[in-house]
Design an enzyme around this catalytic site. Structure first.
Site, PDB file in Angstrom:
ATOM      1  N   ASP A  42      38.734  34.341  38.178  1.00 10.32           N
ATOM      2  CA  ASP A  42      39.151  33.541  39.332  1.00 10.32           C
ATOM      3  C   ASP A  42      39.068  34.404  40.582  1.00 10.32           C
ATOM      4  O   ASP A  42      38.571  35.528  40.526  1.00 10.32           O
ATOM      5  CB  ASP A  42      40.578  33.015  39.124  1.00 10.32           C
ATOM      6  CG  ASP A  42      41.605  34.110  39.288  1.00 10.32           C
ATOM      7  OD1 ASP A  42      41.271  35.279  39.028  1.00 10.32           O
ATOM      8  OD2 ASP A  42      42.739  33.812  39.688  1.00 10.32           O
ATOM      9  N   TYR A  54      36.729  28.836  34.039  1.00  9.31           N
ATOM     10  CA  TYR A  54      38.003  29.512  34.290  1.00  9.31           C
ATOM     11  C   TYR A  54      39.144  28.869  33.505  1.00  9.31           C
ATOM     12  O   TYR A  54      39.897  29.545  32.780  1.00  9.31           O
ATOM     13  CB  TYR A  54      38.368  29.529  35.789  1.00  9.31           C
ATOM     14  CG  TYR A  54      39.828  29.837  35.923  1.00  9.31           C
ATOM     15  CD1 TYR A  54      40.285  31.135  35.750  1.00  9.31           C
ATOM     16  CD2 TYR A  54      40.772  28.813  36.070  1.00  9.31           C
ATOM     17  CE1 TYR A  54      41.632  31.429  35.751  1.00  9.31           C
ATOM     18  CE2 TYR A  54      42.119  29.087  36.071  1.00  9.31           C
ATOM     19  CZ  TYR A  54      42.549  30.399  35.910  1.00  9.31           C
ATOM     20  OH  TYR A  54      43.878  30.676  35.876  1.00  9.31           O
ATOM     21  N   GLU A  63      47.454  24.872  35.136  1.00  2.58           N
ATOM     22  CA  GLU A  63      46.160  25.420  35.538  1.00  2.58           C
ATOM     23  C   GLU A  63      45.394  24.497  36.485  1.00  2.58           C
ATOM     24  O   GLU A  63      44.757  24.956  37.427  1.00  2.58           O
ATOM     25  CB  GLU A  63      45.309  25.749  34.310  1.00  2.58           C
ATOM     26  CG  GLU A  63      45.815  26.943  33.516  1.00  2.58           C
ATOM     27  CD  GLU A  63      45.908  28.216  34.352  1.00  2.58           C
ATOM     28  OE1 GLU A  63      45.178  28.344  35.342  1.00  2.58           O
ATOM     29  OE2 GLU A  63      46.729  29.076  34.000  1.00  2.58           O
TER      30      GLU A  63
END
Length: 350
Positions: A134, A116, A33
């Site tokens: 996102d 996020y 991520e």
DNA sequence: AAGGCGGGGGA
DNA sequence: TCCCCAGCCTT
């Protein structure tokens, strides 16, 4: 069929096989991520594979030096991500006994993890009901619901955040989050999406009013600034003088050659006449190597020139962040693209 | 609320 | 050229 059901149905037949989808390990998901923040999957993938290989668990990561992590990160950009990851890994060891957190609020404590990323990790690793928001999700929701509010305005963030939360499939939050992002990346693309094969077409507000190319709206940023960097290649006894950048400004903590920045273009003679230059190198004369290189960043244009400089015994005491390195060891230093590509060209051109 | 922070790819 | 990419942090 609900919005989430259609997204999930689309996902079943279009899902991309990505390595970080094969695990529930929050550490591995965290690696992916952070790497993927503002970064395309194709660009981040090889870095992800290298990081997992190099650091199989968070303890390995935390015990590595920042320099080694930055070197592995070299070329990926937004280097604060790598520095924050190092801090975060240490915090996981100290505050979570090395047990990588999966709860949204715990994740938010980690440097470099925002809304996020906390939603992504908590939903993927532990199926926690947090909706990701996102660039992909912004685009899908803006088009499907015909929302004109700019996605980067305060009001916009609020609207989209609430909407994303309402749409979340609370039975399968992880799967749904993956699905809507893949849908945005592959079907509801930024440029010229192929709406003719979209399963959401009949209810899509943008399609109905032919606004696919106008949505989502976004507030424009400032224009780029021009900067002029003058780099000095100083070699002595097979060693090269390198300088480590400070914490401020672009490319924090990365290595480059000693340099002077000017507000406008200057030629070699003008550089030599600068008091700053003479304070560092006395009456040495810079000899230009090659042409100016324009290096474009999202917020600035850097015009870089490289000069060879014949000086003996530069007084390192003047600059604590200056050091000589054997040329064969330059590869071990984390450098930004401008420098790494110059070195490749200059030292290893055949 | 706005600006800083990389590098690459597509139209 | 301009825009966008599995955003976050600081001021």
């Amino acid at each position: 069929m609900s919005f989430s059901d259609r997204i999930l149905a689309w996902y079943q037949s279009h899902k991309r096989p990505l390595p970080w989808r094969e695990t529930k390990n929050p550490y591995v998901i965290w690696l992916s991520e952070i790497i993927l923040q503002q970064t395309r999957v194709e660009q981040g993938l090889p870095y992800f594979l290298r990081f997992v290989e190099e650091f199989p668990n968070v303890t390995n990561f935390a015990r590595a030096s920042e320099g080694r992590i930055l070197r592995l990160w070299q070329g990926l950009g937004y280097y604060s991500r790598a520095r924050n990851m190092h801090k975060a890994s240490k915090l996981v060891l100290e505050e979570f006994s090395g047990d990588f957190p999966t709860q949204f609020q715990d994740l938010l404590r980690l440097p470099g993890v925002g809304e996020y990323t906390a939603a992504a990790i908590s939903s993927f690793a532990a199926n926690q009901p947090h909706a990701v928001l996102d660039g992909n999700v912004f685009r899908v929701l803006s088009r499907y619901f015909g929302i004109e509010e700019p996605i980067n305005s305060t009001a916009g963030k609020k609207i989209f955040s609430q909407l994303a939360d309402e749409l979340l499939d609370r039975q399968h939050p992880g799967e749904y989050n993956q699905a809507i992002m893949d849908f945005g990346a592959l079907q509801c693309k930024p440029k010229s999406p192929d709406c003719s094969v979209c399963p959401l077409l009949i209810d899509c507000e943008a399609y109905k009013t032919n606004r696919q190319d106008e949505l989502p709206k976004k507030l424009k940023g400032k224009k780029s600034k021009d900067r002029y960097f003058h780099y000095f290649l100083i070699e002595q006894d097979g060693q090269v003088l390198m300088s480590q950048r400070g914490e401020e400004d672009v490319w924090a903590n990365l290595y480059e050659f000693p340099m002077i920045e000017s507000a406008a273009h200057m030629d070699a003679q003008e550089i030599q006449d600068l008091p700053e230059f003479q304070g560092l190198f006395k009456d040495a004369a810079p000899v230009l190597i090659g042409d100016v290189r324009k290096h474009v960043l999202s917020h600035q244009n850097i015009y870089a020139r490289f000069y060879k400089l014949d000086v003996e015994n530069v007084e390192l005491a003047k600059k604590s962040h200056w050091n000589y390195f054997l040329s064969e060891n330059l590869d071990k230093l984390a450098k930004h693209k401008l420098i790494s590509s110059f070195i490749e060209h200059y030292f290893f051109a055949n």
